[in-house]
Design an enzyme around this catalytic site. Structure first.
Site, short mmCIF file in Angstrom:
data_model
loop_
_atom_site.label_atom_id
_atom_site.label_comp_id
_atom_site.label_asym_id
_atom_site.label_seq_id
_atom_site.Cartn_x
_atom_site.Cartn_y
_atom_site.Cartn_z
CE1 TYR A 195 85.81 31.62 -64.92
CE2 TYR A 195 84.28 30.58 -66.71
CZ TYR A 195 85.05 30.34 -65.01
OH TYR A 195 85.69 29.50 -64.44
NE ARG A 246 63.63 16.91 -65.56
CZ ARG A 246 63.38 17.11 -65.93
NH1 ARG A 246 62.51 17.71 -66.65
NH2 ARG A 246 62.46 15.26 -66.24
CE LYS A 262 82.61 32.32 -60.07
NZ LYS A 262 83.12 32.63 -61.05
CG ASP A 322 79.68 36.68 -66.72
OD1 ASP A 322 79.49 37.40 -66.22
OD2 ASP A 322 80.42 36.03 -67.73
C1 LIG Z 1 82.99 31.50 -62.94
C2 LIG Z 1 82.37 32.83 -63.91
C3 LIG Z 1 81.51 31.56 -64.54
C4 LIG Z 1 81.34 30.32 -64.28
O1 LIG Z 1 80.37 30.78 -63.59
P1 LIG Z 1 80.81 28.80 -62.99
O2 LIG Z 1 79.20 28.91 -61.54
O3 LIG Z 1 81.99 28.29 -61.93
O4 LIG Z 1 80.02 27.58 -63.58
C5 LIG Z 1 81.16 32.59 -65.40
N1 LIG Z 1 81.51 33.87 -66.06
C6 LIG Z 1 82.80 34.55 -65.02
C7 LIG Z 1 83.03 35.86 -65.34
C8 LIG Z 1 82.60 33.61 -64.05
O5 LIG Z 1 83.90 34.17 -62.82
#
Ligand SMILES: *Cc1c(COP(=O)(O)O)cnc(C)c1O
Length: 396
Positions: A122, A70, A219, A194
């Site tokens: 998001y 961890r 993603k 982000d």
């Molecule tokens: C999918 C996404 C998130 C969240 O991420 P997860 O891996 O689904 O928890 C945050 N910001 C953006 C722009 C996203 O596309």
């Protein structure tokens, strides 16, 4: 300079080879950076370390060594080193999902702190802010982050944290990183960007002065719709980093070694996958822009897009995402277009090899500001002609 400093640190701590890698181009670094982190055998493909525990040195546990999975493990260290390198940061923290990474940032805030966030954001981030963080007496204000005057107004309340998402989700609005980050710094705010939709291949917010870059590695980094993950890359290895590292290690929202292994494997092809996504999305966007049934295309690569000029300044290319509105359609009619696709999968999420699209509002919530006739599309790596044929028949 930061990369050079980091490289010099790597030389003393690991291999002189790291120095050479850090001075090479992104495509090369994506394949080699971090490979030998914690890995004595120097295998060409990294092994997967499923162990939860590591033998302590005779002097007892020390944070430099692996002790308990961890806290740290070789696969996570490889992934974090690679992410640090690609974003040009000082250090990274990997998490079990993008949301866990965002949650770690907000857990470092105190009651009375405040966040300035974009209206188009998001949906999960908005829900975390509104449904969880709001109970902790942290104030959240949403403003239009394409509007400099609105932004300056928001900064008057001296936010602790400015949250930027560019291009935003789902309308691909573009925020001027250079201008907005420097304005935030003037009021002493920390800035998190982000960067999920762009990846470090197309946009590097730390170069514009952002303190932290956040990723949902689920993603484009993962790229194959088979692993959840998140990450934070810090510009400085400062006290804020130390605090969030405690949240990672003690809060425990960590990725498994296999998650890290999968992500590390996938990121090695990220630069080339991004080229394909950009090329295909450009073709689909241009096709949609001329289609009589399309009211509006949201894609910063179109010269008519309001964010185009700023996008050219801060992005290497326009990415693989786009949204569009079906002319005169209500939610039901828009859902019918989505349902008609044969090649494009009906699914949320993005950034994978296969093309995906969805009626975005039903994936968000009935109260979201997303228009009823908006379809969000993640353009995949199939041949663009085949993708366009499918879009064509779905819109017919
Ligand atoms: C999918 C996404 C998130 C969240 O991420 P997860 O891996 O689904 O928890 C945050 N910001 C953006 C722009 C996203 O596309």
């Amino acid at each position: 300079m930061e990369r050079l400093k980091h490289a010099l640190k790597c030389v003393s701590s690991t291999y002189a080879f790291s120095l050479k890698i850090l001075l090479m181009k992104l495509e090369t670094r994506a394949i080699h950076a971090g490979l030998h982190e914690g890995e004595a055998t120097k295998s060409i493909a990294p092994p997967l370390h499923l162990t939860t525990i590591f033998q302590h040195p005779e002097t007892g546990f020390s944070p430099e060594n692996f002790g308990y999975s961890r806290y740290d493990n070789p696969n996570r260290r490889q992934l974090e080193t690679l992410l640090t390198d690609l974003e040009g940061g000082a250090a990274s923290l990997a998490f079990g999902s993008g949301m866990a990474a965002i949650a770690a940032v907000v857990q470092s805030l105190k009651p009375g702190d405040s966040i300035l966030a974009p209206i188009d954001i998001y949906n999960g981030t908005r829900r975390l802010f509104n449904e969880i963080l709001a109970h902790w007496s942290v104030d959240i204000e949403y403003i239009d982050m394409t509007d400099a005057t609105a932004f300056e107004q928001g900064l008057k309340n001296k936010p602790t944290l400015v949250w930027i998402e560019t291009p935003s989700n789902p309308r691909l609005l573009i925020t001027d990183l250079d201008a907005f980050i420097s304005k935030s710094k003037q009021v002493g705010a920390k800035v998190v960007v982000d960067n999920t939709w762009m990846t470090p291949i197309l946009q590097q917010p730390l170069k514009f002065g952002a303190d932290v870059v956040m990723h949902s590695t689920t993603k484009y980094m993962g790229g194959h719709s088979d692993v959840l993950g998140g990450a934070l890359i810090f510009r400085e290895k400062d006290t804020w980093f130390d605090q969030v590292k405690v949240i990672q290690q003690i809060g425990g929202a960590v990725p498994s070694p296999f998650d890290c292994w999968l992500l590390y494997r996938s990121i090695r092809t990220l630069p080339y996958r991004m080229r394909g996504h950009c090329e295909n999305a450009r073709k689909v966007a241009n096709y949609l822009a001329r289609h009589p049934r399309v009211e509006r295309v949201y894609y910063p690569g179109l010269p008519s897009d309001p964010g185009h000029t700023i996008a050219l300044k801060q992005m290497k290319d326009f990415g693989g995402m786009l949204s569009f509105q079906v002319k005169g359609a209500n939610a039901q009619e828009t859902l019918a277009v989505v349902a008609k696709a044969k090649l494009i999968s009906r699914a949320t999420s993005l950034g994978a090899i296969e093309s995906l699209w969805e009626h975005r509002k039903t994936s968000e919530s009935p109260t979201s500001p997303t228009p009823d006739n908006l379809i969000r599309m993640s353009v995949g790596l199939e041949h663009p002609d085949d993708i366009i044929v499918d879009v064509e028949q779905a819109l017919s």
